[in-house]
Design an enzyme around this catalytic site. Structure first.
Site, mmCIF file in Angstrom:
data_model
loop_
_atom_site.group_PDB
_atom_site.id
_atom_site.type_symbol
_atom_site.label_atom_id
_atom_site.label_comp_id
_atom_site.label_asym_id
_atom_site.label_seq_id
_atom_site.Cartn_x
_atom_site.Cartn_y
_atom_site.Cartn_z
ATOM 1 N N CYS A 142 49.998 36.206 40.857
ATOM 2 C CA CYS A 142 49.160 36.491 40.124
ATOM 3 C C CYS A 142 48.267 37.356 39.934
ATOM 4 C CB CYS A 142 48.616 35.645 39.414
ATOM 5 S SG CYS A 142 47.816 34.484 39.051
ATOM 6 N N ASP A 168 43.553 35.120 47.274
ATOM 7 C CA ASP A 168 42.106 33.604 48.058
ATOM 8 C C ASP A 168 43.035 33.813 48.590
ATOM 9 O OD1 ASP A 168 39.553 32.387 46.884
ATOM 10 O OD2 ASP A 168 40.480 32.805 44.970
ATOM 11 N N GLU A 222 47.234 29.515 47.314
ATOM 12 C CA GLU A 222 46.326 30.416 47.343
ATOM 13 C C GLU A 222 45.436 29.696 48.381
ATOM 14 O OE1 GLU A 222 43.776 31.561 44.197
ATOM 15 O OE2 GLU A 222 43.264 29.403 43.386
HETATM 16 C C1 PEP Z 1 43.961 34.760 43.545
HETATM 17 O O1 PEP Z 1 43.280 34.338 43.973
HETATM 18 O O2 PEP Z 1 44.269 35.669 43.435
HETATM 19 C C2 PEP Z 1 43.669 34.218 41.877
HETATM 20 C C3 PEP Z 1 44.735 35.608 41.351
HETATM 21 O O3 PEP Z 1 42.286 34.109 41.235
HETATM 22 P P1 PEP Z 1 40.799 35.013 41.015
HETATM 23 O O4 PEP Z 1 41.329 35.861 41.365
HETATM 24 O O5 PEP Z 1 40.732 34.516 39.703
HETATM 25 O O6 PEP Z 1 40.287 34.076 42.194
HETATM 26 MG MG MG Z 2 41.593 32.763 42.970
#
Ligand code: PEP
Ligand code: MG
Length: 588
Positions: free
Chosen positions: A504, A457, A433
């Site tokens: 994700c 991110d 990320e």
């Molecule tokens: C992301 O950064 O895409 C992620 C799945 O983590 P979070 O949204 O919890 O930062």
């Molecule tokens: Mg993230």
């Protein structure tokens, strides 16, 4: 009152029709002024007094629980306690209730403004900046006032919540039996408040311009598909949205019916569709919606909104139960991603100039190794179930990964020496990320068992836009050539090294983006449980050939507008009926 329409960023699909409840979570602008009559002055002054005293008890409890390694935080808390105890501050706020005949919240605003005025004249910058502490303390008092709301505007039926801002911690506290939807003034496309709204399946809009002009008790329609709030709607709007709400419910039950069918394209290309969850309780929703396991468990939520930090035993039981309910599907447990907007209050107020670039995720865990090791022990013990994977967030490069692995292996050795059961073959993965991780993904791939791409991110850090800031939200473009190239680079690097690559971020729940990911040969995606049936349905109706063709054309176009048009055209032609009910990160 006349009809009025406000616009915001849609973050969770659905329609809500009902009365508003204005919640102030601390933003100055959203505090509502209410005039009170003489008979209520005493009551309102007592309400404020009680709020100060509850805020004080709260803070004293937090101070008691600060672990010894975090003692530096207690000096900040001490200074906040002193402000809370300042009789002049309290008296000034209480006097305003009497002199102006206003509610406690507004009187507190006046008292803070007076102090601000005095501070603004101080020359020393450091001392002048301490006004921030007064504001933080006032926020605490305001939250306590909210806990004992005045009669006017209190929630007596299911209502549409309006707030200046909702932190991730606030959002998981929402009482779903009372709240049918929410809208906030701040926030961007992938703020955590929106992510949770989708998990909770309530319509939501963030970044709404002019929200502060609304009041509690107004009749509105909240359109979570298009990001609209209509105040005092016309008759025909009301019937249109009532019909749309009904159609959405029909659509959801239609897609849910086939949610157990695999996500396999017409020409036989299959991917795994797992779920992102924030709370243990969501696991049943995942299974009910055809989710093939948990692709991302955001464990930090178990650390928010509580008085003490969870211990090893509690965490172990939680992870073990999750793994056993999801079995034989896989459960990917992400280690703590605390920091930035997800702050565990037990650790005291953290103040950083740029929190998203600061002590977050594994950086935070490395600074507080005992906290980290407790969680690692719990995950390792739960791995004995046989279907658990561990994943580290925000890895910036090889060196950092190796440091984290060192801690992880030392904890594993400890368990071994103690004869405690764990899965020695538990897959270990990382989230990609950060741009630095993208550019070194070939090196990182040799050291882990899987990658999971965190586009929320990745977009934030690659394009330099705060994911929670509505003013730059228009730049949050998943089809930006830099993002598409990054995702492709990660997938190719992972496959080259023979490891699985998942995605994700919210892009995985976006019907406009999924065909592109398919074309890049992603192995699995993980998304909010609510979106799983619809996304699986779209995958089942596509062919790999058309996804690859679309990807080719998008990569060749090298232009966001063109790319957005290409994906929009494909989806509109192929899935017109699906699209009515989706919110997308892509703007055409
Ligand atoms: C992301 O950064 O895409 C992620 C799945 O983590 P979070 O949204 O919890 O930062
Ligand atoms: Mg993230």
């Amino acid at each position: 009152m006349a009809r009025k329409a406000l616009k915001g960023i849609p973050v969770s699909a659905g329609i809500a029709i009902g009365k508003t409840y204005f919640l102030d979570m601390g933003g100055n602008t959203s505090t509502v002024r209410m005039d009170i009559d003489k008979g209520h002055i005493h009551e309102e002054r007592n309400r404020l007094k009680k709020a100060f005293s509850l805020a004080l008890t709260d803070l004293e409890n937090i101070r008691k629980k600060i672990p010894p390694e975090l003692k530096e935080q207690s000096t900040i808390i001490d200074s906040h306690i002193m402000i809370l105890k300042d009789r002049k501050f309290q008296k000034s706020a209480r006097d305003y209730i009497r002199s102006r005949m206003i509610n406690a919240e507004w009187a507190l605003e006046y008292a803070v403004s007076d102090i601000e005025e005095v501070f603004s004249r101080i020359e020393d910058e450091y001392i002048r900046e301490r006004i921030q502490d007064v504001r933080l303390v006032a926020d605490r008092v305001r939250k306590q006032l909210h806990g004992q709301p005045a009669d006017k505007g209190s929630m007596t039926q299911r209502m549409i919540l309006l707030a200046s801002d909702l932190s991730p911690a606030d959002t998981i506290e929402l009482q779903l039996d009372k709240i049918m939807a929410f809208a906030t003034m701040s926030g961007g496309k992938t703020s955590h408040a929106g992510i949770i709204a989708r998990s909770l399946q309530i319509p939501a809009i963030v970044g709404v311009e002019g929200l502060s002009e609304l009041q509690g008790g107004q009749f509105v329609i909240l359109d979570g598909f298009n990001g609209k709030i209509i105040v005092d709607p016309e008759e025909d709007e009301l019937s249109h949205y009532t019909e749309l709400k009904y159609q959405f419910a029909e659509y959801q039950s239609l897609v849910n019916r086939n949610c157990y069918l695999p996500a396999e394209t017409i020409d036989g290309y299959r991917i795994r569709v797992a779920a992102n969850i924030e709370l243990f309780e969501e696991v049943t929703a995942v299974l009910d919606r055809g989710g093939e396991g948990i692709g991302l468990y955001r464990t930090e939520y178990s650390y928010l909104n509580r008085e003490n930090l969870p211990g090893e035993e509690e965490l172990f039981e939680e992870y073990r139960d999750l793994a056993s309910i999801a079995y034989p599907h896989k459960v990917v447990i992400r280690t703590l991603d605390l920091g930035a907007d997800k702050i565990a209050t037990q650790l005291g107020p953290f103040r950083e100039a740029n929190p998203a670039l600061g002590l977050r995720a594994i950086r935070f865990c490395r600074k507080y190794p005992e906290l980290f090791k407790t969680q690692l022990r719990a995950i390792l013990r739960a791995s004995a179930q046989g279907n658990v994977s561990i994943m580290f967030p925000m890895v910036s490069g090889l060196q950092e990964l190796r440091e984290v692995k060192k801690i992880y292996f030392s904890v594993r050795d400890e368990l071994k020496a103690e004869n405690i059961d764990y899965d020695p073959a538990m897959p270990m993965g990382i989230m990609i990320e950060l741009p630095s991780a993208v550019l070194t993904s070939d090196l990182l791939a040799r050291e882990v068992d899987f990658f999971s791409i965190g586009t929320n991110d990745l977009i934030q850090y690659s394009l330099g836009i705060d994911r929670t800031n509505k003013h730059v939200s228009y730049l949050y473009q998943p089809l930006h050539p830099a993002i598409l190239r990054s995702i492709k680079m990660i997938i190719d690097a992972g496959h080259e090294a023979g490891i699985e690559v998942s995605l994700c971020g919210e892009v995985a729940a976006d019907p406009y983006c999924v065909p592109i990911l398919m074309g890049m040969k992603i192995d699995s995606i993980s998304l909010n449980p609510q979106a799983i049936p619809g996304i699986k349905r779209i995958i089942r109706q596509t062919t790999m050939d058309e996804c690859m063709e679309l990807l080719k054309r998008v990569l060749e176009s090298n232009d966001i507008q063109d790319s957005n048009r290409l994906v929009t055209e494909m989806i509109f032609t192929r899935f017109p009926e699906e699209l009515m009910f989706y919110t997308s990160l892509v703007e055409d």
